[in-house]
Design an enzyme around this catalytic site. Structure first.
Site, PDB file in Angstrom:
ATOM      1  N   CYS A  54     -13.487 -12.410   5.737  1.00  0.00           N
ATOM      2  CA  CYS A  54     -12.540 -12.280   4.626  1.00  0.00           C
ATOM      3  C   CYS A  54     -11.520 -13.414   4.610  1.00  0.00           C
ATOM      4  O   CYS A  54     -10.910 -13.693   3.576  1.00  0.00           O
ATOM      5  CB  CYS A  54     -11.800 -10.940   4.717  1.00  0.00           C
ATOM      6  N   TYR A 439      11.979   5.556  -1.534  1.00  0.00           N
ATOM      7  CA  TYR A 439      12.659   4.878  -2.645  1.00  0.00           C
ATOM      8  C   TYR A 439      13.930   4.200  -2.170  1.00  0.00           C
ATOM      9  O   TYR A 439      14.734   4.755  -1.421  1.00  0.00           O
ATOM     10  CB  TYR A 439      13.038   5.869  -3.761  1.00  0.00           C
ATOM     11  N   ARG A 455       2.169  10.996 -13.868  1.00  0.00           N
ATOM     12  CA  ARG A 455       2.792  11.844 -14.895  1.00  0.00           C
ATOM     13  C   ARG A 455       2.095  11.662 -16.248  1.00  0.00           C
ATOM     14  O   ARG A 455       1.847  12.640 -16.979  1.00  0.00           O
ATOM     15  CB  ARG A 455       4.271  11.510 -15.027  1.00  0.00           C
TER      16      ARG A 455
END
Length: 466
Positions: A54, A439, A455
């Site tokens: 990779c 957060y 949502r």
């Protein structure tokens, strides 16, 4: 002629392939059983072992300075740990009935048979080389092994022209295009799909297209290569399509890879729809008690669709090797399957996906809702907030998460891991909206982009009768 099975007092494990899966299996088996109990013989036809394929585009592009930085463990280090590693030795035949393999020393040409009690097939994958005029001409390169990477760098160093054409726009094609731009080449990418990165839906691939053009890469999409014309010296000089010809001093094939199962097929071992070896959960080849297989030569179970897929990634290969080594060494382990997670980048644009694309879901017979949201990587008022696009698929009646694709700036790519965990756990999009994600303004908006997409997916599912 090697020692026969009947004249030996200890078991012999033979490993075909010296990279991630093969050497992880050998190393794990050695941890569980010492040399007095288990002899390990490994064959590798190349010059290198246990390396990061990779990382090759980043080495070619100059982000990684030295080839050896990509090597996790050298042949000498493996031998020091009690693994009989034979470099530049190619296995040419598997005799499953006789429990032996034939090998050829690539330097001397000498051939011999080696018997085994247990066999691990880790032959990897090979770059797709379409049967086109000029595909084997000097200046045309596939990029799968360190030897391939070195050959490409040698060509770049010896080539005076600065025009490169990359055929294909999957992970390798996109990464090699950027690497060649970094090397100062004029780069054209010829791609048969409507947009680059066919592992994404076309609407998300379009975002990658724009980023590549922003780097100065010329994108030619929806184009089928018909040949690679050569000059009077026999070297490749262009890539031809039905409509045009693109001058090239070097050509890189980034069309993808196929399982390298030539030996396995000749030995009558079971192959799947994608020509990869089929194994059980313990990575044992189906129907063969003493043969295991792992890495890019096998097919794996997709936990979302329930079908077998070929997903050539180093993460899977190393896990396969650990599972195989545990089972060969007398322990127990299984590999349950994958959800199809992958990340990449083009310059500063991060690209990620997990689970099913729209066409995968349709092929699996699933009805679904697809939603797309635009957000930012950090709180909008915090410096360095980059735009991010998240696409989410949810099953229509159940709301089960089916897949997520993310394209955006710094912080976009690894967000896909949230979705990968949710897919593995079989979560619904409604359950996802309650996830307690970290957060703070430097890391995300109050509503993380993944949760915003969840949502919206909930609303779409509810609107269709759930």
């Amino acid at each position: 002629m090697s020692m026969s099975r009947t004249s030996r007092t200890k078991e012999r494990l033979v490993v075909i392939g010296g990279d991630a899966a093969g050497m992880s299996a050998a190393s794990q088996a050695r941890r569980l059983k010492g040399p007095a109990e288990l002899e390990i013989v490994a064959f590798e036809r190349g010059h290198f072992t246990s390396y990061s394929a990779c990382g090759i585009p980043y080495w070619v592009g100059g982000d990684v300075a030295e080839r050896d930085q990509l090597i996790a463990r050298t042949p000498e280090e493996h031998r020091a740990r009690g693994i009989g590693l034979r470099i530049r030795t190619e296995v040419t035949e598997i005799d499953a009935e006789g429990a032996r393999v034939r090998s050829r020393d690539l330097a001397s040409g000498a051939e011999s048979w080696t018997s085994y009690d247990k066999l691990v097939i880790a032959t990897g994958a090979r770059p797709v080389r379409p049967e086109l005029p000029g595909v084997d001409a000097p200046g045309v390169h596939g990029v799968q092994t360190l030897d391939d990477g070195q050959a490409l760098l040698d060509t770049l160093a010896a080539t005076r022209g600065r025009r490169a054409v990359v055929v294909g726009a999957g992970y390798i094609g996109v990464e090699m295009a950027e690497a060649l731009i970094n090397r100062g080449y004029e780069v054209t990418v010829v791609n048969r799909s409507k947009e680059p990165m066919a592992t994404l839906d076309p609407d998300m691939g379009r975002l990658v297209h724009k980023a590549m053009e922003g780097l100065g890469i010329t994108m030619v999409n929806d184009a089928e290569v018909t040949g690679l014309p050569t000059g009077d010296d026999g070297r490749v000089r262009a890539v031809a399509t039905e409509d045009a010809e693109y001058p090239a001093d070097v050509v890189v094939l980034g069309i993808g890879v196929r399982p390298e199962t030539t030996l396995a097929q000749a030995a009558g071992l079971p192959l799947g729809e994608h020509h990869g070896l089929l194994t059980d959960l313990a990575m044992r080849v189906r129907g063969h008690e003493n043969i295991w297989a792992g890495g890019d030569c096998v097919e794996v179970l997709d936990l979302v669709s329930g079908s077998e897929r070929h997903i050539p990634l180093g993460t899977h290969a190393n896990k396969h090797g650990q599972v195989i080594g545990a089972n060969v060494g007398g322990g127990y382990a299984t590999f349950p399957g994958v959800v199809g997670t992958a990340v990449s980048k083009v310059c500063d644009l991060e690209i990620a996906r997990t689970g099913l694309r729209e066409k995968d879901a349709r092929r699996a017979g699933l009805q679904f809702e697809a939603v797309t949201v635009e957000s930012t990587s950090r709180a909008g008022y915090y410096p360095g907030a980059d735009p991010m696009t998240v696409k989410m698929l949810a099953e229509r009646r159940t709301g089960r998460l089916l897949g997520v694709q993310i394209v955006g700036g710094e912080g976009a790519g690894k967000r896909v891991d949230i979705a990968a965990v949710a897919l593995t756990a079989g979560m619904t999009v409604e359950q996802m909206t309650a996830l307690d994600l970290g957060y703070a303004p430097p890391f995300s908006p109050v509503w993380d982009p993944i949760l915003v997409a969840a949502r919206k997916a909930v609303a779409a599912v509810r609107a269709n009768g759930v």
